[in-house]
Design an enzyme around this catalytic site. Structure first.
Site, PDB file in Angstrom:
ATOM      1  N   LYS A 287       0.439  -1.219   0.081  1.00 31.72           N
ATOM      2  CA  LYS A 287       0.506   0.064   0.144  1.00 31.72           C
ATOM      3  C   LYS A 287       1.074   0.674  -0.388  1.00 31.72           C
ATOM      4  O   LYS A 287       0.819   2.235  -1.029  1.00 31.72           O
ATOM      5  CB  LYS A 287      -1.251  -0.048   1.228  1.00 31.72           C
ATOM      6  CG  LYS A 287      -1.829   1.241   1.577  1.00 31.72           C
ATOM      7  CD  LYS A 287      -2.184   0.953   2.859  1.00 31.72           C
ATOM      8  CE  LYS A 287      -3.128   2.279   2.634  1.00 31.72           C
ATOM      9  NZ  LYS A 287      -3.923   2.188   3.947  1.00 31.72           N
TER      10      LYS A 287
ATOM     11  N   GLU B 273      11.003  -4.702   4.657  1.00 29.41           N
ATOM     12  CA  GLU B 273      10.557  -5.762   4.139  1.00 29.41           C
ATOM     13  C   GLU B 273      10.019  -6.152   2.538  1.00 29.41           C
ATOM     14  O   GLU B 273      10.902  -6.677   1.618  1.00 29.41           O
ATOM     15  CB  GLU B 273       9.757  -6.781   5.101  1.00 29.41           C
ATOM     16  CG  GLU B 273      10.318  -6.963   6.019  1.00 29.41           C
ATOM     17  CD  GLU B 273       9.268  -5.833   7.597  1.00 29.41           C
ATOM     18  OE1 GLU B 273       8.715  -4.662   6.186  1.00 29.41           O
ATOM     19  OE2 GLU B 273       8.815  -6.617   8.571  1.00 29.41           O
TER      20      GLU B 273
ATOM     21  N   GLY C  31      -4.641  -1.891   5.343  1.00 29.08           N
ATOM     22  CA  GLY C  31      -4.035  -3.198   4.813  1.00 29.08           C
ATOM     23  C   GLY C  31      -5.107  -4.184   4.903  1.00 29.08           C
ATOM     24  O   GLY C  31      -4.582  -5.341   4.025  1.00 29.08           O
ATOM     25  N   ARG C  32      -5.131  -4.832   6.274  1.00 24.55           N
ATOM     26  CA  ARG C  32      -5.570  -5.479   6.300  1.00 24.55           C
ATOM     27  C   ARG C  32      -7.119  -6.388   5.958  1.00 24.55           C
ATOM     28  O   ARG C  32      -7.842  -6.901   5.638  1.00 24.55           O
ATOM     29  CB  ARG C  32      -5.743  -5.984   8.380  1.00 24.55           C
ATOM     30  CG  ARG C  32      -6.161  -4.822   8.855  1.00 24.55           C
ATOM     31  CD  ARG C  32      -5.714  -4.329  10.206  1.00 24.55           C
ATOM     32  NE  ARG C  32      -5.930  -3.605  11.140  1.00 24.55           N
ATOM     33  CZ  ARG C  32      -6.038  -2.729  10.959  1.00 24.55           C
ATOM     34  NH1 ARG C  32      -4.543  -2.703  10.537  1.00 24.55           N
ATOM     35  NH2 ARG C  32      -5.946  -1.940  11.975  1.00 24.55           N
TER      36      ARG C  32
ATOM     37  N   GLU D 273      -4.646  -6.567  15.169  1.00 27.72           N
ATOM     38  CA  GLU D 273      -3.877  -5.822  14.564  1.00 27.72           C
ATOM     39  C   GLU D 273      -5.520  -4.927  14.708  1.00 27.72           C
ATOM     40  O   GLU D 273      -4.873  -3.669  14.753  1.00 27.72           O
ATOM     41  CB  GLU D 273      -3.690  -5.702  13.172  1.00 27.72           C
ATOM     42  CG  GLU D 273      -2.618  -4.344  12.963  1.00 27.72           C
ATOM     43  CD  GLU D 273      -1.606  -4.477  11.949  1.00 27.72           C
ATOM     44  OE1 GLU D 273      -0.599  -4.736  11.218  1.00 27.72           O
ATOM     45  OE2 GLU D 273      -1.993  -4.190  10.238  1.00 27.72           O
TER      46      GLU D 273
ATOM     47  N   HIS E 250      -5.722 -33.517  17.928  1.00 26.90           N
ATOM     48  CA  HIS E 250      -3.851 -33.832  18.759  1.00 26.90           C
ATOM     49  C   HIS E 250      -2.993 -33.526  19.432  1.00 26.90           C
ATOM     50  O   HIS E 250      -1.505 -34.317  18.817  1.00 26.90           O
ATOM     51  CB  HIS E 250      -3.995 -35.395  17.196  1.00 26.90           C
ATOM     52  CG  HIS E 250      -4.950 -36.134  17.194  1.00 26.90           C
ATOM     53  ND1 HIS E 250      -5.001 -37.234  17.726  1.00 26.90           N
ATOM     54  CD2 HIS E 250      -5.741 -36.133  16.220  1.00 26.90           C
ATOM     55  CE1 HIS E 250      -5.535 -37.997  17.399  1.00 26.90           C
ATOM     56  NE2 HIS E 250      -6.087 -37.394  16.089  1.00 26.90           N
TER      57      HIS E 250
ATOM     58  N   LYS F 268       9.636  -1.187  13.855  1.00 27.98           N
ATOM     59  CA  LYS F 268      10.363  -0.244  12.856  1.00 27.98           C
ATOM     60  C   LYS F 268      11.538   0.071  12.835  1.00 27.98           C
ATOM     61  O   LYS F 268      12.563   0.131  12.203  1.00 27.98           O
ATOM     62  CB  LYS F 268       9.219   0.153  11.806  1.00 27.98           C
ATOM     63  CG  LYS F 268       8.472  -0.825  11.442  1.00 27.98           C
ATOM     64  CD  LYS F 268       7.150  -0.415  10.549  1.00 27.98           C
ATOM     65  CE  LYS F 268       5.431  -0.755  10.560  1.00 27.98           C
ATOM     66  NZ  LYS F 268       5.166   0.272   8.925  1.00 27.98           N
TER      67      LYS F 268
HETATM   68  O1  F6P Z   1       2.047  -3.617  10.106  1.00 21.83           O
HETATM   69  C1  F6P Z   1       1.438  -2.608   9.373  1.00 21.83           C
HETATM   70  C2  F6P Z   1       0.949  -2.650   8.263  1.00 21.83           C
HETATM   71  O2  F6P Z   1       1.169  -1.305   7.317  1.00 21.83           O
HETATM   72  C3  F6P Z   1       0.175  -3.371   7.564  1.00 21.83           C
HETATM   73  O3  F6P Z   1      -0.780  -3.058   8.559  1.00 21.83           O
HETATM   74  C4  F6P Z   1       0.187  -3.941   6.703  1.00 21.83           C
HETATM   75  O4  F6P Z   1      -1.004  -4.723   5.777  1.00 21.83           O
HETATM   76  C5  F6P Z   1       1.474  -4.278   6.354  1.00 21.83           C
HETATM   77  O5  F6P Z   1       2.040  -3.289   7.363  1.00 21.83           O
HETATM   78  C6  F6P Z   1       1.613  -3.613   4.940  1.00 21.83           C
HETATM   79  O6  F6P Z   1       1.633  -2.607   4.296  1.00 21.83           O
HETATM   80  P1  F6P Z   1       2.067  -1.733   2.930  1.00 21.83           P
HETATM   81  O7  F6P Z   1       1.071  -2.583   2.703  1.00 21.83           O
HETATM   82  O8  F6P Z   1       3.154  -0.629   3.121  1.00 21.83           O
HETATM   83  O9  F6P Z   1       3.539  -2.685   2.440  1.00 21.83           O
END
Ligand code: F6P
Length: 548
Positions: free
Chosen positions: A209, A215, A271-272, A357, A388, A512
């Site tokens: 987003k 990452e 995002g979620r 979240e 199990h 972060k």
């Molecule tokens: O974990 C934090 C967060 O901002 C989430 O809400 C989001 O889904 C994820 O990081 C990834 O963010 P982006 O889509 O901006 O890379």
């Protein structure tokens, strides 16, 4: 500033507390014995979902009091404000409009005076056209070969949704295409995802987003390096092998991806809550636009149910209220979600982000500390594996763990007859577990089996563990959409009652920032002294082990 009074000072809250005392150790056995119709009466139908909540520790009075709490806390008003596009995510000053992502083409939903629905459908159409080109082989890579592998690079909401849905809808996917998901910044993730792929046939879908998530950008950069090295090509090859899903055209361009190959979404999609936006592109490539649309229709069906069904028949409201009830008055710390479908193996992991979240907050919308339980720890794995492993603790441990059981009448298509026959065994376990959890086994029943007296306590099941059962005919794209929307709105209801902002996620920021500070210390050692005693020691050990 919202002027709502504090939850724990509301008369409706106090009434529930008193009612809880009166219920005392009321047993599910007794509730069922007193009402032969309880099973049918405490059942809802929403679209294709049959939802039985009769094995919960509630009576008609509990449910009425919970609905009064929902009314007093303004759940319906906040829901309507969300659907209208008001900026209910106050700490980020954003609208919360994932419901617009599955609205029909002719719907009108305005944000800042602009109807957002045409934009949503324009992106869906662009996604469909692109997916068809990849699926048919018309989209070719730098060397002219068709794409056979798609690697989605993203994390959190830009990974979990499409990864979960790809697994859930595997039998709807084009089995000639390989779809993989890379999220972890651990280089092993990308390594394993691409090690047997031919770069000439591989498309990377960079899902972010913000397009700033460390990452994702790190993995995307390494993927670009892998591709260009493998193809022995220059930057010009990127356009054929990289597309972006983002709200940030500038950063996408800076990365070197042609913005013509960017699929847009908007800041009013959390995002979620985003996998039915452009973030679903890799899923759409796998299952095709038609199945994707069926999934969106499933979401929309439950959106409409949530928006219009009366409180007594409103499934997300009910599920949300049950969670509030158990958290506040039974001190439930966690909630298990137990799908009896192999294809839902990533379902609970997806819900973890959605729920935790969203509702893992400890200040209310005005920034005041809350004195009540908010979001639970959500956990679980598909049945029967859990039986199990950890079910022992649910049955006989000291924790109070409400659980949702999700099952299907039919296995998904194309199994061999012998494997189809196994479905009844799977579902026999499904029904047996909720029965055992609810009704347990008394010492008298154990003794009646001739068990030696010293073993009676060990073989007794206290029962009274609440469960909700969700049953559908088959795990179709539409049913998956219905299930996800059900949980999205459940989470919404709980956040509304707890008076927290379910749509921000400030809690992920500190880690972060600290990671950014620590990374150069790992490389050079400079600044180790400024760290706290524990972290400084650990960093020194790490550096020694790395031979630095
Ligand atoms: O974990 C934090 C967060 O901002 C989430 O809400 C989001 O889904 C994820 O990081 C990834 O963010 P982006 O889509 O901006 O890379």
């Amino acid at each position: 500033m919202n002027t709502r009074s504090r939850l724990d000072r509301m008369p409706e809250w106090a009434a529930l507390g008193k009612h809880r005392e009166q219920l005392g150790d009321t047993r599910l056995r007794d509730l069922f014995a007193a009402d032969a119709d309880r099973g049918a009466a405490y059942t809802l139908r929403v679209g294709d979902l049959h939802l039985d909540y009769s094995k919960n520790l509630v009576t008609d009075e509990t449910l009425a009091l919970l609905r009064e709490l929902a009314a007093a806390t303004g759940v319906a008003e906040l829901r309507d404000a969300m659907f209208r596009g008001e900026k209910i995510n106050t700490t980020e000053d954003r609208a919360v409009l994932h419901t617009a992502l599955r609205a029909p083409r002719d719907a009108v939903i305005e944000v800042d005076g602009e109807n957002v629905v045409p934009g949503v459908h324009a992106v869906l159409d662009k996604m469909a056209a692109f997916s068809e080109r990849v699926r048919s082989g018309a989209w070719t890579g730098h060397t002219g070969r068709p794409i056979r592998n798609v690697v989605n690079i993203g994390i959190g909401g830009s990974d979990l949704g499409p990864a979960m849905a790809h697994e859930a809808l595997r039998s709807y996917t084009d089995r000639d295409l390989t779809l993989r998901f890379v999220s972890n910044v651990d280089g092993a993730d990308l390594h394993e995802a691409v090690r047997d792929l031919d770069p000439a046939e591989t498309l990377f879908v960079i899902a972010s987003k913000t397009f700033t998530t460390i990452e994702t950008i790190t993995n995307a950069t390494s993927a670009r390096d892998w591709l260009l090295t493998g193809l022995n090509a220059g930057q010009e090859a990127v356009a054929k092998h990289f597309v972006a899903l983002s709200t940030n055209a500038e950063k996408v361009h800076d990365f070197g991806i042609d913005t013509a190959n960017m699929f847009e979404f908007w800041d009013w999609v959390g995002g979620r809550y985003s996998y039915d936006s452009a973030i679903g592109l890799s899923l759409m490539i796998a299952i095709g636009p038609e199945h994707f649309r069926a999934m969106l229709d499933g979401f929309h069906l439950v959106d409409e149910h949530f928006r219009t069904a009366p409180p007594e028949r409103n499934a997300p409201l009910l599920l949300g209220l049950l969670g509030v009830w158990y958290g506040a008055f039974f001190d439930a710390q966690s909630h298990a979600v137990l799908p009896y479908s192999h294809y839902l193996s990533k379902f609970t992991a997806y819900l973890q982000q959605l729920d935790m979240e969203s509702n893992g907050k400890s200040v209310d919308r005005d920034g005041r500390p809350v004195d009540w339980q908010t979001g639970p720890v959500v956990w679980g794995t598909p049945g029967t594996n859990g039986q199990h492993a950890y079910y022992q603790l649910i049955h006989q441990g000291t924790k109070f763990i409400p659980a949702d059981f999700i099952g299907f009448a039919r296995p998904v298509a194309d199994l061999r007859p012998r494997l189809v026959a196994q479905h009844d065994l799977l579902m026999a376990n499904f029904f047996a577990q909720t029965q055992a959890l609810a009704f347990g086994k008394t010492p008298e029943e154990v003794r009646a089996e001739g068990v030696a007296e010293e073993l009676v306590p060990h073989k007794t099941f206290r029962g009274n563990h609440p469960t909700t059962t969700i049953l559908a005919e088959e795990l179709t794209p539409s049913v998956l959409g219905q299930l996800i929307a059900l949980y999205e709105h459940k989470v919404f209801v709980q956040g509304a009652i707890w008076n927290i902002d379910s749509f921000d996620q400030w809690g992920v920021e500190l880690g972060k920032v600290l990671a950014k500070r620590i990374e150069p210390v790992l490389l050079t050692g400079e600044g180790t002294d400024a760290l706290d005693g524990s972290t400084a020691g650990l960093v020194s050990v790490y550096r020694t082990l790395r031979g630095r």
